[in-house]
Structure formats: C-alpha cells, structure tokens
Design an enzyme around this catalytic site. Structure first.
Site, PDB file in Angstrom:
ATOM      1  N   LYS A 154       0.828  -1.199   0.000  1.00 45.58           N
ATOM      2  CA  LYS A 154       0.000   0.000   0.000  1.00 45.58           C
ATOM      3  C   LYS A 154       0.876   1.269   0.000  1.00 45.58           C
ATOM      4  CE  LYS A 154      -3.848  -2.387   2.344  1.00 45.58           C
ATOM      5  NZ  LYS A 154      -4.788  -2.375   3.511  1.00 45.58           N
ATOM      6  N   TYR A 197     -12.372  -2.767  -2.947  1.00 41.21           N
ATOM      7  CA  TYR A 197     -12.927  -2.866  -1.588  1.00 41.21           C
ATOM      8  C   TYR A 197     -14.458  -2.878  -1.578  1.00 41.21           C
ATOM      9  CZ  TYR A 197      -8.345  -2.356   0.671  1.00 41.21           C
ATOM     10  OH  TYR A 197      -7.064  -2.568   1.127  1.00 41.21           O
ATOM     11  N   ASN A 213      -1.918  -0.364   7.345  1.00 40.78           N
ATOM     12  CA  ASN A 213      -1.373  -1.705   7.613  1.00 40.78           C
ATOM     13  C   ASN A 213      -0.505  -2.260   6.473  1.00 40.78           C
ATOM     14  OD1 ASN A 213      -3.460  -2.216   5.884  1.00 40.78           O
ATOM     15  ND2 ASN A 213      -4.628  -3.512   7.296  1.00 40.78           N
ATOM     16  N   HIS A 258      -1.892  -5.529   1.477  1.00 39.20           N
ATOM     17  CA  HIS A 258      -3.155  -6.236   1.268  1.00 39.20           C
ATOM     18  C   HIS A 258      -2.814  -7.639   0.816  1.00 39.20           C
ATOM     19  CE1 HIS A 258      -7.065  -7.401  -0.337  1.00 39.20           C
ATOM     20  NE2 HIS A 258      -6.388  -7.872  -1.380  1.00 39.20           N
ATOM     21  N   GLU A 263      -9.666 -10.359  -7.588  1.00 41.93           N
ATOM     22  CA  GLU A 263      -8.707  -9.264  -7.426  1.00 41.93           C
ATOM     23  C   GLU A 263      -7.608  -9.297  -8.493  1.00 41.93           C
ATOM     24  OE1 GLU A 263      -7.446  -9.747  -3.377  1.00 41.93           O
ATOM     25  OE2 GLU A 263      -9.385  -9.086  -2.564  1.00 41.93           O
TER      26      GLU A 263
HETATM   27  P1  IDP Z   1      -7.604  -7.605   5.517  1.00 46.24           P
HETATM   28  O1  IDP Z   1      -6.877  -6.502   4.775  1.00 46.24           O
HETATM   29  O2  IDP Z   1      -6.806  -8.138   6.660  1.00 46.24           O
HETATM   30  O3  IDP Z   1      -8.114  -8.687   4.603  1.00 46.24           O
HETATM   31  P2  IDP Z   1     -10.329  -6.548   5.599  1.00 46.24           P
HETATM   32  O4  IDP Z   1     -11.329  -6.812   6.668  1.00 46.24           O
HETATM   33  O5  IDP Z   1     -10.531  -7.179   4.278  1.00 46.24           O
HETATM   34  O6  IDP Z   1      -8.888  -6.930   6.206  1.00 46.24           O
HETATM   35  O7  IDP Z   1     -10.249  -4.970   5.443  1.00 46.24           O
HETATM   36  C1  IDP Z   1      -9.617  -4.382   4.323  1.00 46.24           C
HETATM   37  C2  IDP Z   1      -8.841  -3.161   4.779  1.00 46.24           C
HETATM   38  O8  IDP Z   1      -9.731  -2.198   5.344  1.00 46.24           O
HETATM   39  C3  IDP Z   1      -7.830  -3.433   5.879  1.00 46.24           C
HETATM   40  O9  IDP Z   1      -6.609  -3.953   5.412  1.00 46.24           O
HETATM   41  C4  IDP Z   1      -7.667  -2.042   6.474  1.00 46.24           C
HETATM   42  O10 IDP Z   1      -6.837  -1.228   5.634  1.00 46.24           O
HETATM   43  C5  IDP Z   1      -9.100  -1.523   6.404  1.00 46.24           C
HETATM   44  N1  IDP Z   1      -9.830  -1.793   7.650  1.00 46.24           N
HETATM   45  C6  IDP Z   1     -10.398  -2.954   8.034  1.00 46.24           C
HETATM   46  N2  IDP Z   1     -11.010  -2.844   9.231  1.00 46.24           N
HETATM   47  C7  IDP Z   1     -10.825  -1.554   9.617  1.00 46.24           C
HETATM   48  C8  IDP Z   1     -11.229  -0.792  10.779  1.00 46.24           C
HETATM   49  O11 IDP Z   1     -11.877  -1.298  11.708  1.00 46.24           O
HETATM   50  N3  IDP Z   1     -10.832   0.511  10.809  1.00 46.24           N
HETATM   51  C9  IDP Z   1     -10.120   1.098   9.823  1.00 46.24           C
HETATM   52  N4  IDP Z   1      -9.721   0.432   8.717  1.00 46.24           N
HETATM   53  C10 IDP Z   1     -10.069  -0.876   8.610  1.00 46.24           C
HETATM   54 MG    MG Z   2      -9.527  -8.534   3.050  1.00 44.77          MG
END
Ligand code: IDP
Ligand code: MG
Length: 166
Positions: A11, A51, A122, A125, A136
């Site tokens: 990212k 997303y 984070n 992805h 994807e």
């Molecule tokens: P993942 O990336 O671990 O698969 P997902 O639930 O698919 O997690 O969420 C996609 C992205 O959305 C996450 O990587 C993060 O950047 C963001 N995200 C997920 N949950 C939260 C949250 O509770 N607060 C803020 N951002 C979030």
């Molecule tokens: Mg995800």
C-alpha cells in the site's frame, strides 16, 4: 493441496516508507513464486471495486483515500504470488488486519500503525480466499501481465487508442 494464487498489494504507506524490499524479502520466506508485479496509480474506480465488500463500513471513504495514496504517495505495488497454500502463507506473514493486534514480527505488526483519525495503515493487502484472489487478480492485472495464464482467456479484437513512445 492445489496450487493457489494470492494478490498482494504494497500500500502507499509501504512505498513512501521504502518498505518494498523488506516486504518482498519477508514474503520470500514462503518460497512462493512471483508471477506478476507492477506499480499502479490507483483510481477511485479501482479502489472502490477492490474494496466493494466494505462499502457500508464507516471507514470506507478514508480507506479509499488511503489506498489511492492521498495520505502518502499515489503509488501501490501489485504482485501475484503463486504456490501451495499461497493465501494462508502470505496472510500469516502479513499479520492481523489491525496493526496493533498483529504479531509484532509480521509485516503489519512491524510497520503498521493506526492514525489518530482511525485509519489502519497496515502496509499490505493480501487476498483472503481463492475466489477473492481470482476476482482481485483479474481486477489488477491483464492476462499478458502475468507470466503464465492462470485463468481462462479469450482473444478479442479491441480498437482503443494506446499510449506509445514518441
Ligand atoms: P484484511 O486486509 O486483513 O483482509 P479486511 O477486513 O478485508 O482486512 O479490510 C480491508 C482493509 O480495510 C484493511 O486492510 C484495512 O486497511 C481496512 N480496515 C479494516 N477494518 C478496519 C477498521 O476497523 N478501521 C479502519 N480500517 C479498517
Ligand atoms: Mg480482506
């Protein structure tokens, strides 16, 4: 266990912090193969499509701004990893979604943070299932950008203006 693919995105925070080398080195521990790689400037359309499952979340708009690079740099590195159990292997090294809960030696645990406005920065992805990997990878890559044909293709005559070197 059958061969699997996994889309990995480094990212914009990962790029602006020059973490691409570290992340790719860390992922090489999986012994998976990289089948495609490129730097992408993410459009709103691509971000929202990627997303789509999160569009009702309260953090969606900020997530779209984050992946488009509004907070860091307008670049994402997209990679296709392939091999046995690719998704589980990549996601174990990536770490938990919430960087504060991620294993400290995982990529997200080591380099991620939550901003004061609540954005999960984070760093990476990773696809979470073979079905989402297929969706994807087809979204981020054209068939000719991957070294071998993962999914069925067809030839089609398309006439659109193309940017070439002058
Ligand atoms: P993942 O990336 O671990 O698969 P997902 O639930 O698919 O997690 O969420 C996609 C992205 O959305 C996450 O990587 C993060 O950047 C963001 N995200 C997920 N949950 C939260 C949250 O509770 N607060 C803020 N951002 C979030
Ligand atoms: Mg995800």
């Amino acid at each position: 266990m059958a061969k699997e693919q996994c889309l990995v995105l480094i990212k914009p925070d990962g790029l602006v912090k020059s973490l691409t080398g570290d992340i790719i080195s860390k992922l090489s521990e999986t012994e998976l193969k990289i089948m495609g790689a490129k730097i992408v400037q993410v459009t709103k359309e691509l971000a929202e499509e990627h997303y789509q499952q999160l569009k009702n979340e309260k953090f969606f708009d900020e997530l779209i701004r984050y992946i488009m690079g509004e907070y860091h740099t307008k670049r994402v590195m997209a990679l296709v990893y392939e091999g046995e159990n690719a998704i589980e292997k990549v996601r174990r090294i990536a770490g938990a979604t919430n960087p504060e809960q991620a294993d400290p030696i995982s990529i997200r645990g080591k380099y991620g943070r939550i901003t004061t406005s609540g954005v999960f920065e984070n760093v990476v992805h990773a696809s979470d299932s073979p079905a989402s990997a297929e969706r994807e990878i087809k979204l981020w890559f054209r068939p000719d950008e991957i070294v071998h044909t993962i999914y069925p293709t067809e030839e089609k005559e398309i006439k659109t203006p193309k940017l070439i070197w002058k």
